[in-house]
Design an enzyme around this catalytic site. Structure first.
Site, mmCIF file in Angstrom:
data_model
loop_
_atom_site.group_PDB
_atom_site.id
_atom_site.type_symbol
_atom_site.label_atom_id
_atom_site.label_comp_id
_atom_site.label_asym_id
_atom_site.label_seq_id
_atom_site.Cartn_x
_atom_site.Cartn_y
_atom_site.Cartn_z
ATOM 1 N N GLU A 1 66.529 56.140 37.943
ATOM 2 C CA GLU A 1 67.291 57.352 38.212
ATOM 3 C C GLU A 1 66.772 57.893 39.539
ATOM 4 O O GLU A 1 65.680 58.460 39.586
ATOM 5 C CB GLU A 1 67.059 58.381 37.106
ATOM 6 C CG GLU A 1 67.916 59.608 37.295
ATOM 7 C CD GLU A 1 67.286 60.894 36.789
ATOM 8 O OE1 GLU A 1 68.017 61.875 36.673
ATOM 9 O OE2 GLU A 1 66.072 60.936 36.525
ATOM 10 N N ASP B 1 62.834 57.390 34.592
ATOM 11 C CA ASP B 1 63.245 58.783 34.760
ATOM 12 C C ASP B 1 62.667 59.359 36.053
ATOM 13 O O ASP B 1 61.512 59.115 36.396
ATOM 14 C CB ASP B 1 62.731 59.591 33.560
ATOM 15 C CG ASP B 1 63.232 61.014 33.566
ATOM 16 O OD1 ASP B 1 64.447 61.197 33.406
ATOM 17 O OD2 ASP B 1 62.413 61.944 33.728
#
Ligand code: NOJ
Length: 545
Positions: free
Chosen positions: A240, A200
């Site tokens: 990401e 993330d």
């Protein structure tokens, strides 16, 4: 052992909380998910990406983690998690999980200890400032919802840094003790059998704001990668990282950093290409980043669980997209950059265009990442706040709560979509399973075909010249084998002349197409395409001539 399984994988992303409720309390759980493993395996995907399932106050859909070593008790126990991964493995499915270590929830015991005692070893786990930094209003990720990146904490009597919401305090990645904890977390889940992580907020994880470090932050990615590979050679990191193309090499290194990055630029330009009915944006986006190492891979997606971010496009381009697909700025747009709609309503429910969009995604050079509900063309609920519009429970059947839960509807974690063409009575798995023409059956066929074409995942790609601005045509070549994919982004049928001078066009085999087309004849390189049509072709004898 190094294993490049991710080069020809198909990833399916889901959030346990809204996928399937096994114990009837209104909240999805590992028990329910495990019951649905045959459904997932039946789609033909090869890897499940689980979104955060850790204990959390849930102010950011679980991306505010309170404990990295456990399972949110509403979703089950660690035992249920292990049972799930065991059963997934039995079906040949790998599992990757979200690793959210840019920040913790402020409810995490590290933050609690840090705020209470200046001398606690956890104080330096976070980033503090006695005065509010002058640039505290810069770099806000959720404009309109988040006001600052530094917030005063009464107990700590200092400001703490948070790239995201104020309840998500950023960890101090330059602190070796934090790095050690992150490794421990990774090691823990690797021992439990996961095949890696979706990292993330990767660019924020390595940013050095608030620290006094002058080290190269990207070096940390190498350390993470080393740790991962030393523990488990076949584990991957899928990051990401919606970053500018010149930053891309920093993430892949020469094959010694991260394995995969989501291709945000291709995603944004796919939407622009669909809106304009032009191939050029897609081609330009694919060509924009520098070549990546052979062991690196792009992850391609159509829609993820966040807003459809169009931050890399110009305002004029965003306006074009708004006009075509999301005219109501007030209701449909968010954070000044993105659209909070699912793909099917975005395309005004036009299934030809929906198939076209997913056909492009499945053939782009890289690994496709599908999200739960996309396979049935689920809709959105714009009455829900922020990004929750695209996070409604999975629609399994026309039974109560869409078959997601047997609980009273007012106990269900998030409302199911009830009304209109996307309501669960009209759109659900059970119904589509029975209909050979359904989107679900199309998706299964497309996924099966994609798996048979490792060239798309492994190969070198190039654009095929068609002299038609509406047609995106490309070919991928691997070990002497060639597949081609042609996509007509326009509503009008066309015939294009392909330059196939270096392939044996006598042996073109139709793999997947929107309808039966005439076979492409010997030496005749005219290819027909229906409006919004697509064709996947293989060069039969696998030899370049
Ligand atoms: C990116 C995730 O995709 C998003 O859902 C989340 O809000 C932020 N990171 C913060 O963790």
């Amino acid at each position: 052992m190094l294993d490049l399984w991710y080069k020809n994988a198909i990833i399916y992303c889901l959030d346990v909380e809204i996928f399937m409720d096994g114990n009837g309390d209104g909240i999805g759980d590992f028990e329910g998910l495990t019951q649905r493993l045959d459904y997932i395996a039946g789609l033909g995907v090869t890897c499940i990406w689980l979104q955060p399932f850790y204990p959390s106050p849930n102010h950011d859909d679980g991306y505010d983690v309170m404990d990295y070593y456990s399972v949110d008790e509403r979703l089950g126990s660690l035992g249920d998690f292990v049972e799930f991964t065991r059963q997934a493995k039995e079906r040949g499915l790998r599992v990757i999980i979200d690793l959210v270590v840019n920040h913790t929830s402020i409810k995490h015991r590290w933050f609690q200890a840090a705020r209470e005692d200046k001398n606690s070893k956890y104080r330096d786990f976070y980033l503090w400032s006695k005065k509010k930094p002058a640039n505290a209003e810069e770099g806000i990720v959720f404009p309109g919802v988040q006001e600052s990146t530094w917030t005063y904490d009464e107990k700590a009597e200092e400001y703490y840094y948070h790239r995201f919401y104020e309840h998500q305090a950023d960890l101090n990645i330059t602190n070796p003790a934090v790095q050690e904890e992150i490794e421990k977390v990774m090691g823990f889940w690797l021992e439990l059998g996961v095949s890696g992580f979706r990292l993330d907020a990767a660019p924020f994880l390595i940013e050095l704001t608030g620290t006094d470090s002058s080290e190269d932050p990207y070096e940390y990615l190498k350390e993470m990668r080393n740790f991962l590979s030393w523990r488990r050679g076949d584990a991957i990191i899928l990051a990401e990282a919606n970053v500018a193309v010149d930053k891309v090499p920093q993430y892949f290194g020469d094959g010694n950093k991260l394995h995969m990055l989501f291709h945000f630029l291709a995603n944004q330009n796919l939407i622009l290409g669909l809106a304009r009915e032009q191939a050029q944006p897609i081609i330009a986006a694919l060509k924009a980043p520098p070549d990546i190492p052979q062991t690196g891979q792009w992850g391609h997606f159509v829609r993820n669980h966040d807003e459809l971010s169009l931050d890399k496009l110009s305002q004029a381009e965003r306006d074009e997209i708004a006009k075509a697909f999301a005219p109501d700025k007030e209701k449909m747009w968010i954070y000044n950059r993105g659209i909070r709609r699912r793909m099917s309503p975005l395309l005004n429910g036009d299934e030809r265009r929906l198939r076209l969009a997913y056909s492009v995604m499945l053939t782009l050079p890289g690994t496709p990442v599908l999200r739960y509900g996309e396979e049935i063309g689920m809709g959105d609920d714009l009455s829900l706040p922020e990004r929750n519009s695209v996070r409604t429970p999975m629609q399994w059947s026309d039974e109560k709560n869409a078959g997601f839960s047997t609980a009273d509807p007012d106990k269900v974690v998030r409302p199911v979509i009830k009304e209109g063409e996307y309501g669960y009575r009209n759109l659900n798995v059970e119904m589509q399973r029975r209909n050979p023409e359904s989107f679900l059956n199309w998706m299964e066929r497309a996924i099966r075909t994609r798996k048979n074409c490792p060239e798309f995942g492994w190969g070198n790609w190039q654009v095929i010249e068609t002299h038609n601005e509406h047609v995106f045509a490309h070919r991928c070549e691997w070990k002497g084998s060639v597949v081609m994919a042609l996509h007509n982004l326009s509503s009008k049928a066309c015939t294009v002349e392909l330059d196939l001078s270096d392939v044996d066009a006598q042996h073109l085999i139709d793999l997947l197409e929107d309808q039966d087309y005439q076979k492409i004849e010997d030496n005749c390189h005219s290819v027909e395409l229906e409006g919004y049509g697509y064709r996947w072709l293989r060069v039969g004898d696998s030899k370049l001539i």
